[in-house]
Design a protein around this motif. Structure first.
Motif, short mmCIF file in Angstrom:
data_model
loop_
_atom_site.label_atom_id
_atom_site.label_comp_id
_atom_site.label_asym_id
_atom_site.label_seq_id
_atom_site.Cartn_x
_atom_site.Cartn_y
_atom_site.Cartn_z
N ARG A 112 0.89 -1.33 -0.06
CA ARG A 112 -0.05 0.28 0.06
C ARG A 112 0.91 1.38 -0.17
NH1 ARG A 112 -1.93 3.73 3.27
NH2 ARG A 112 -0.89 2.77 5.11
N ARG A 113 1.87 1.42 0.72
CA ARG A 113 2.61 2.40 0.78
C ARG A 113 3.55 2.70 -0.37
NH1 ARG A 113 5.08 2.71 7.14
NH2 ARG A 113 3.17 2.24 8.20
N ILE A 114 4.05 1.57 -1.05
CA ILE A 114 4.94 1.73 -2.24
C ILE A 114 3.96 2.09 -3.32
CG2 ILE A 114 6.22 0.53 -3.92
CD1 ILE A 114 7.44 -1.08 -2.01
N GLY A 115 2.54 1.42 -3.38
CA GLY A 115 1.71 1.95 -4.55
C GLY A 115 1.23 3.22 -4.49
N ARG A 116 1.50 3.88 -3.39
CA ARG A 116 0.66 5.38 -3.48
C ARG A 116 1.92 6.32 -3.68
NH1 ARG A 116 -0.03 6.21 3.02
NH2 ARG A 116 2.06 6.45 3.60
N ILE A 117 2.97 5.96 -4.05
CA ILE A 117 3.89 6.99 -4.35
C ILE A 117 3.67 7.66 -5.69
CG2 ILE A 117 6.69 7.20 -4.78
CD1 ILE A 117 7.00 4.76 -2.72
N GLU A 174 11.91 7.30 2.33
CA GLU A 174 11.57 8.50 2.89
C GLU A 174 10.05 8.39 2.56
OE1 GLU A 174 13.32 12.32 2.56
OE2 GLU A 174 15.29 11.34 1.95
N PHE A 175 9.61 7.95 1.62
CA PHE A 175 8.00 7.93 1.42
C PHE A 175 7.19 6.74 2.23
CE2 PHE A 175 8.79 10.22 -2.57
CZ PHE A 175 7.68 10.99 -2.54
N ILE A 176 8.19 5.80 2.43
CA ILE A 176 7.16 4.75 3.24
C ILE A 176 7.55 4.65 4.94
CG2 ILE A 176 7.04 3.29 1.19
CD1 ILE A 176 9.22 1.61 2.11
N GLU A 177 8.58 5.27 5.26
CA GLU A 177 8.93 5.22 6.87
C GLU A 177 7.61 5.81 7.51
OE1 GLU A 177 12.66 7.06 7.61
OE2 GLU A 177 11.65 9.00 6.78
N ASP A 178 7.58 5.48 8.76
CA ASP A 178 6.38 5.80 9.62
C ASP A 178 6.71 7.27 10.25
OD1 ASP A 178 4.84 3.39 10.93
OD2 ASP A 178 6.59 2.81 9.95
N PRO A 204 16.34 5.40 12.18
CA PRO A 204 15.96 4.99 11.08
C PRO A 204 14.94 3.91 11.37
CG PRO A 204 18.00 3.89 11.57
CD PRO A 204 17.82 5.14 12.47
N GLN A 205 13.88 3.96 10.55
CA GLN A 205 12.72 2.85 10.96
C GLN A 205 12.90 1.68 9.76
OE1 GLN A 205 9.69 5.91 11.01
NE2 GLN A 205 11.79 6.82 11.79
N ILE A 206 13.68 1.89 8.70
CA ILE A 206 14.00 1.08 7.66
C ILE A 206 15.31 0.64 7.66
CG2 ILE A 206 13.54 0.34 5.37
CD1 ILE A 206 11.07 2.47 5.36
N GLN A 207 15.46 -0.81 7.37
CA GLN A 207 17.02 -1.14 7.45
C GLN A 207 17.71 -1.21 5.82
OE1 GLN A 207 17.65 -4.87 8.98
NE2 GLN A 207 19.92 -5.12 8.35
#
Length: 532
Positions: free
Chosen positions: A230-235, A248-252, A259-262
């Motif tokens: 869902r987060r990638i699809g809305r970019i 930067e688009f999908i982090e909380d 960092p919330q994504i490794q």
């Protein structure tokens, strides 16, 4: 006041004057209208030439066959030698060998003449242009309202090498490259299962960047997977050049220093994460893969923790966690103790610090802040300079500036020792982006200590812990499995238990949480009895 009203009136009048004119932000970036191919080859060629006008690298090659065939490809993205041998020669030979009256059709070219593995048929102008720009060749046949897109990629690419930013003493030496399919093949080589799924998506209205979402079916949590999709699809963005664009688009929480994504360059880390139920995101044209979700403890774990024996790894983790605390608190503790709480310092050490500070014109807080800033500047300069001189400049610069500053009486020797120890401790944090967070937090902690002493440090730590407890990565608590506490997962946080003891996957995995079946644990007593 009159000037303000006049400016407001001019602003509104300007908006009214230009209200009927389209703004640049309202103009479409690309013509997304799907225009179908027709049976007239000349019309199709004219439309494609119009699409690729001023593109000198796009080659239009006509083949005088019966009927006429048009080849279109991007010079530099195609293996031209294979194009000559596999495409042009078969078409020319097929035309000369056929009987009079028999014409070559798109089906004959696709099924009988082209010895290419990946071929597809498209029917619109946009599909043809997209195929050409993705390093394919397009074949259009006169009298046909469809085109053949054949894979003949032949562009220059970097070979598989050891990652420079994540070197290890023990473990695989291969790392990701800038080519998407090479990266997915490195993962497929390690996980040879049909349950390993690789979903492709294209993002970027202009760049048309290929992105792969990778997971293991049955292990991944469907909730996390759907959230990633869902987060990638809305970019919606013009182009994606590096995986940092996606991150930067999908982090909380965007404004968090943590960092919330490794991100990683190592295929073995990606595979280990997939086996824990995580989702990997690989972006074309970058060697850095993204892994979600991420917890706080992931940033403090190195790849070698899972290749060395558990007793050694546990000891190294205690050392690493100690250095982690030093990197965050040592400068602020020194400022707080030497400025506000001298009674907590042993007398001999206090006398030594006082003697070294004699003649220094700045307060302890100012000289510590100055040296921290200079150390960060030297570190950044060493990274940006060429490799041949970067390390020499950073090391020699630190020695020369530190020694000269002490001799000149600008800073004291204990401050140089504290700043150097802090810098060395910060290098022990395995993840670069995770270490950057603590490099950033060191300055607020230093300011708190310079204003309120130990009370400022306690207040800063309280704010940081509250922030960490509120963070989530794709719905997973950032401090998990410590808070909330999950006893089964604590075997891989402060210590690293033997592999046979870590029988279950993390709590955020899917329904299949069993990593090792029962009865696989070694029994030394039984082994000794069998040997006897």
């Amino acid at each position: 006041m009159r000037l303000f009203r006049w400016l407001q009136s001019q602003k509104h009048s300007g908006e009214n004057i230009n209200s009927n004119q389209p703004r640049s932000t309202d103009l479409p970036l690309l013509n997304d209208q799907e225009e179908a191919l027709c049976t007239e080859l000349a019309i199709n060629e004219e439309k494609l030439r119009d699409s690729f006008r001023a593109c000198t690298d796009i080659v239009f090659r006509s083949v005088s066959s019966s009927p006429k065939v048009l080849l279109i490809f991007a010079d530099g993205l195609i293996d031209t030698r294979t194009l000559d041998e596999v495409v042009l020669l078969p078409i020319l030979n097929g035309t000369s060998n056929r009987l009079d009256g028999d014409a070559i059709t798109a089906e004959i070219i696709q099924d009988q003449l082209l010895a290419i593995a990946q071929i597809q048929t498209v029917s619109t102008i946009n599909e043809v242009t997209d195929g050409i720009l993705k390093a394919n060749i397009a074949l259009l046949v006169a009298g046909e309202n469809k085109a053949i897109i054949a894979d003949l990629k032949g562009f220059e690419k970097r070979s598989v090498q050891e990652p420079a930013a994540e070197a290890s003493v023990r473990g695989p030496r291969d790392g990701f490259t800038e080519t998407l399919r090479i990266n997915t093949s490195l993962i497929r080589r390690r996980i040879r299962s049909s349950r390993l799924k690789i979903e492709s998506i294209t993002i970027g209205r202009v760049s048309q960047t290929d992105i792969a979402i990778i997971y293991i079916e049955g292990i991944v949590s469907l909730t996390i997977l759907e959230e990633v999709r869902r987060r990638i699809g809305r970019i919606q963005i013009d182009g994606v050049i590096e995986s940092g664009y996606i991150e930067e688009f999908i982090e909380d929480v965007t404004w968090s220093p943590f960092p919330q994504i490794q991100n990683t360059e190592r295929p073995d880390i990606v595979c280990a994460s997939l086996l824990e139920g995580k989702v990997a995101i690989i972006v074309d044209n970058t060697p850095f893969a993204l892994i979600a979700p991420m917890t706080f403890w992931t940033g403090l774990q190195a790849v070698e923790d899972y290749y060395e024996r558990s007793i050694y790894t546990t000891f190294i983790r205690f050392v690493r966690y100690s250095l982690f605390n030093i990197a965050l608190l040592l400068p602020s503790m020194y400022v707080a103790l030497s400025t506000f709480h001298q009674q907590l310092i042993p007398m001999n050490l206090l006398i030594s610090i006082a003697n070294s500070r004699e003649g220094v014109p700045f307060p302890t807080f100012v000289e510590t802040l100055l040296m921290e800033f200079m150390f960060e500047g030297l570190r950044e300069a060493g990274i940006r300079m060429p490799k041949a001189v970067g390390s020499a400049v950073s090391i020699v610069g630190a020695l020369v500036i530190g020694q000269a500053a002490v001799q000149a009486g600008i800073v004291s020797a204990p401050v140089v020792i504290v700043v150097a120890t802090t810098g060395i401790a910060s290098f022990a944090i395995p993840r670069y982006n995770f270490g950057t967070a603590y490099r950033l937090l060191r300055f607020p902690m230093l300011i708190f200590a310079g204003i309120l002493g130990l009370y400022g440090i306690i207040g800063g730590l309280f704010l940081m812990i509250v922030h960490l407890l509120g963070l989530r990565s794709f719905g997973v608590p950032y401090m998990s499995p410590v808070i909330p506490q999950i006893p089964q997962s604590l075997k891989d946080v402060f210590i690293r238990a033997p592999r046979w003891m870590m029988t279950e996957r993390p709590s955020f995995a899917g329904a299949n949480k069993k990593r090792i079946p029962e009865g696989q644990q070694p029994n030394p007593t039984r082994r000794s009895e069998q040997n006897e």
